[in-house]
Design a protein around this motif. Structure first.
Motif, PDB file in Angstrom:
ATOM      1  N   TYR A  43     -15.568   0.155   0.634  1.00 51.03           N
ATOM      2  CA  TYR A  43     -14.683   1.156   1.292  1.00 51.03           C
ATOM      3  C   TYR A  43     -13.196   0.300   1.645  1.00 51.03           C
ATOM      4  N   PHE A  44     -12.271   1.250   1.564  1.00 46.58           N
ATOM      5  CA  PHE A  44     -10.925   0.740   1.803  1.00 46.58           C
ATOM      6  C   PHE A  44     -10.202   1.451   2.753  1.00 46.58           C
ATOM      7  N   ILE A  45      -9.673   0.524   3.700  1.00 49.88           N
ATOM      8  CA  ILE A  45      -9.154   1.172   5.012  1.00 49.88           C
ATOM      9  C   ILE A  45      -7.335   1.306   4.413  1.00 49.88           C
ATOM     10  N   ALA A  46      -6.932   2.448   4.407  1.00 47.90           N
ATOM     11  CA  ALA A  46      -5.582   2.523   4.306  1.00 47.90           C
ATOM     12  C   ALA A  46      -4.700   2.747   5.411  1.00 47.90           C
ATOM     13  N   VAL A  47      -3.623   2.353   5.495  1.00 51.58           N
ATOM     14  CA  VAL A  47      -2.811   2.456   6.796  1.00 51.58           C
ATOM     15  C   VAL A  47      -1.511   2.835   6.196  1.00 51.58           C
ATOM     16  N   ALA A  48      -0.920   3.758   6.656  1.00 50.76           N
ATOM     17  CA  ALA A  48       0.363   4.336   6.219  1.00 50.76           C
ATOM     18  C   ALA A  48       1.181   4.280   7.470  1.00 50.76           C
ATOM     19  N   MET A  49       2.537   3.682   7.278  1.00 47.62           N
ATOM     20  CA  MET A  49       3.439   3.562   8.559  1.00 47.62           C
ATOM     21  C   MET A  49       4.512   4.093   8.480  1.00 47.62           C
ATOM     22  N   ASP A  50       5.368   4.960   9.119  1.00 51.66           N
ATOM     23  CA  ASP A  50       6.939   4.995   9.153  1.00 51.66           C
ATOM     24  C   ASP A  50       7.355   4.342  10.594  1.00 51.66           C
ATOM     25  N   GLN A  51       8.730   4.667  10.881  1.00 49.71           N
ATOM     26  CA  GLN A  51       9.162   4.023  11.924  1.00 49.71           C
ATOM     27  C   GLN A  51       8.682   4.487  13.315  1.00 49.71           C
ATOM     28  N   PHE A  52       8.059   5.637  13.265  1.00 47.77           N
ATOM     29  CA  PHE A  52       7.400   6.317  14.622  1.00 47.77           C
ATOM     30  C   PHE A  52       6.078   6.591  14.507  1.00 47.77           C
ATOM     31  N   ILE A  53       5.388   7.081  13.426  1.00 40.03           N
ATOM     32  CA  ILE A  53       3.981   7.402  13.262  1.00 40.03           C
ATOM     33  C   ILE A  53       3.225   6.424  12.306  1.00 40.03           C
ATOM     34  N   THR A  54       1.985   5.958  12.799  1.00 41.85           N
ATOM     35  CA  THR A  54       1.113   5.503  11.806  1.00 41.85           C
ATOM     36  C   THR A  54      -0.009   6.207  11.543  1.00 41.85           C
ATOM     37  N   ARG A  55      -0.666   6.088  10.160  1.00 36.47           N
ATOM     38  CA  ARG A  55      -1.864   7.116   9.881  1.00 36.47           C
ATOM     39  C   ARG A  55      -3.027   6.080   9.309  1.00 36.47           C
ATOM     40  N   ILE A  56      -4.086   6.306   9.581  1.00 42.12           N
ATOM     41  CA  ILE A  56      -5.198   5.332   9.104  1.00 42.12           C
ATOM     42  C   ILE A  56      -6.264   6.265   8.279  1.00 42.12           C
ATOM     43  N   VAL A  57      -6.539   5.935   7.359  1.00 40.70           N
ATOM     44  CA  VAL A  57      -8.041   6.604   6.897  1.00 40.70           C
ATOM     45  C   VAL A  57      -8.841   5.639   5.854  1.00 40.70           C
ATOM     46  N   VAL A  58     -10.159   6.018   5.941  1.00 39.83           N
ATOM     47  CA  VAL A  58     -10.838   5.056   4.885  1.00 39.83           C
ATOM     48  C   VAL A  58     -11.624   5.851   3.702  1.00 39.83           C
ATOM     49  N   TYR A  59     -11.325   5.437   2.616  1.00 40.37           N
ATOM     50  CA  TYR A  59     -11.682   5.846   1.303  1.00 40.37           C
ATOM     51  C   TYR A  59     -12.745   5.143   0.524  1.00 40.37           C
ATOM     52  N   ASN A  60     -13.750   5.969  -0.058  1.00 41.26           N
ATOM     53  CA  ASN A  60     -14.754   5.237  -0.844  1.00 41.26           C
ATOM     54  C   ASN A  60     -14.183   4.855  -2.308  1.00 41.26           C
ATOM     55  N   LEU A  61     -15.026   4.590  -3.116  1.00 38.99           N
ATOM     56  CA  LEU A  61     -14.497   4.202  -4.593  1.00 38.99           C
ATOM     57  C   LEU A  61     -13.824   5.561  -5.419  1.00 38.99           C
ATOM     58  N   ALA A  62     -14.133   6.552  -4.851  1.00 38.16           N
ATOM     59  CA  ALA A  62     -13.684   7.777  -5.577  1.00 38.16           C
ATOM     60  C   ALA A  62     -12.582   8.502  -5.069  1.00 38.16           C
ATOM     61  N   ASN A  63     -11.740   7.693  -4.061  1.00 36.11           N
ATOM     62  CA  ASN A  63     -10.610   8.012  -3.512  1.00 36.11           C
ATOM     63  C   ASN A  63     -10.841   9.136  -2.329  1.00 36.11           C
TER      64      ASN A  63
END
Length: 381
Positions: free
Chosen positions: A49-69
């Motif tokens: 599994y892969f933990i993806a973190v997307a940030m901008d100046q104000f908001i942060t988002r987190i999700v976890v993907y498997n090998l199939a995205n």
């Protein structure tokens, strides 16, 4: 063709992936006149599994993907200001820890954490020179790795979005593409000869600071005249608020008072529903962005311009003002050979790009270590 590897080499790699259970057969390819080729896909049942973190100046988002995205746990989003926030690093780490626990995934099955964020980022050294600096000058990547106990990789948000478009989106299969990230600011990811182009120090793509504005507004970079002061979602929101204060009637007056979403998202939603003030504010910003894109076309002669990031949620409303600016400011001969499209990945692009960081930087033995409990190996004939 796409990997630049020989057929025997690819056959050997596929055989190894099948043997270890990472790939499974996925039917036959369409006939080309001879024997139909066997197709394969990654085995999404492998516990990696892969933990993806997307940030901008104000908001942060987190999700976890498997090998199939595929997201295997609901995405979370929360307010995390990066500017003038001494607690930002600790808040980020706590949020990632809590999310990993709530996903109910064993720590040993997490391959790593990919973080896409704004700022001047040296990918090789793992340093963000703009945000979350450490007084002891330890790089952000290494600080996160130590604190989380997981491999961490960081990348500029616009570059990560370009990676996602290259692998999964509107730039797939193309070699020269400019990916414009329309968000609170305006970013650029550059795909040159089929690969992400970072420049000499990794700072290429500061598109928003091209001096195209005729206003006297001060940019966040400290300079005047930057395109960003007229072309970002943040500016579009400010212009809409000013119009409302001057008496313009709009649904935005009610929406801006509703804290369920960011003001930028409210602006996008209102524009998509036909609010004239929202459409006007976004069109003005998009026209200035198009003026900057005309400059890009003159310099880079790309095959395609992809409008991606948060602003892609606006959809086709972006295209007319952008195309109008390109037609006005760009040499016609160059325009003929450049298409402009809105990304289908939209707001998910940054998360997918963050996950791609982990895949591209992980060694095969790391994947092996994280997937000890996997389904029975595929049987091949």
């Amino acid at each position: 063709m796409y990997t630049n590897k020989s057929v025997p080499n690819i056959t050997s790699i596929i055989s190894g992936l099948l043997k270890d259970g990472y790939a499974v057969e996925h039917g036959l390819a369409p006939s080309t006149g001879g024997r139909r080729a066997v197709t394969y896909r990654l085995n999404k049942k492998v516990k990696a599994y892969f933990i993806a973190v997307a940030m901008d100046q104000f908001i942060t988002r987190i999700v976890v993907y498997n090998l199939a995205n595929e997201a295997v746990h609901p995405e979370t989003a929360f307010s995390l200001p990066l500017q003038d926030n001494a607690a930002a690093f600790q808040q980020l780490c706590v949020a990632i820890d809590r999310y990993a626990s709530s996903a109910n995934i064993k720590r040993e099955h997490i391959v790593g954490v990919g973080v896409a964020m704004p700022g001047f980022i040296d990918v090789e050294k793992g340093i963000n020179a703009s945000f979350l600096n450490d007084e002891h000058h330890l790089g952000l990547r290494d600080r996160l790795t130590q604190r989380l106990g997981l491999p961490v990789y960081i990348e500029n948000d616009s570059s990560a979005i370009a990676m996602a478009e290259l692998h999964f989106g509107a730039a797939k299969g193309m070699r020269d593409v400019m990916v414009v990230n329309m968000g609170w600011g305006i970013g650029l990811g550059m795909i040159v000869n089929g690969s992400l182009f970072r420049g000499h120090n990794g700072y290429a793509g500061e598109f928003s600071h091209i001096p195209l504005s005729h206003s006297n507004k001060l940019c966040s970079c400290g300079k005047r005249g930057c395109m960003e002061v007229d072309a970002s979602l943040l500016v579009a929101v400010e212009n809409a608020k000013r119009a409302i204060a001057e008496g313009t009637t709009s649904s935005l007056q009610r929406l801006f008072a509703t804290p369920t979403k960011s003001e930028g998202d409210h602006l996008i939603d209102a524009a998509r529903k036909g609010d004239q003030l929202a459409i006007s504010a976004i069109s003005d910003a998009a026209f200035m962005m198009g003026k900057g894109i005309a400059t890009l076309i003159h310099i880079m002669n790309p095959e395609r311009i992809v409008l991606s990031g948060r602003g892609a949620a606006i959809g086709k409303l972006l295209l007319p003002p952008v195309q109008r600016a390109i037609n006005e400011f760009c040499i016609p001969k160059l325009v003929e050979h450049t298409t402009v499209v809105v990304s289908d990945l939209g707001y998910e692009a940054e998360l997918l790009g963050a996950a791609s960081l982990i895949i591209e930087n992980s060694k095969p033995h790391q994947l092996m270590k994280t997937s000890l409990q996997k389904e029975p190996k595929a049987v091949t004939s």
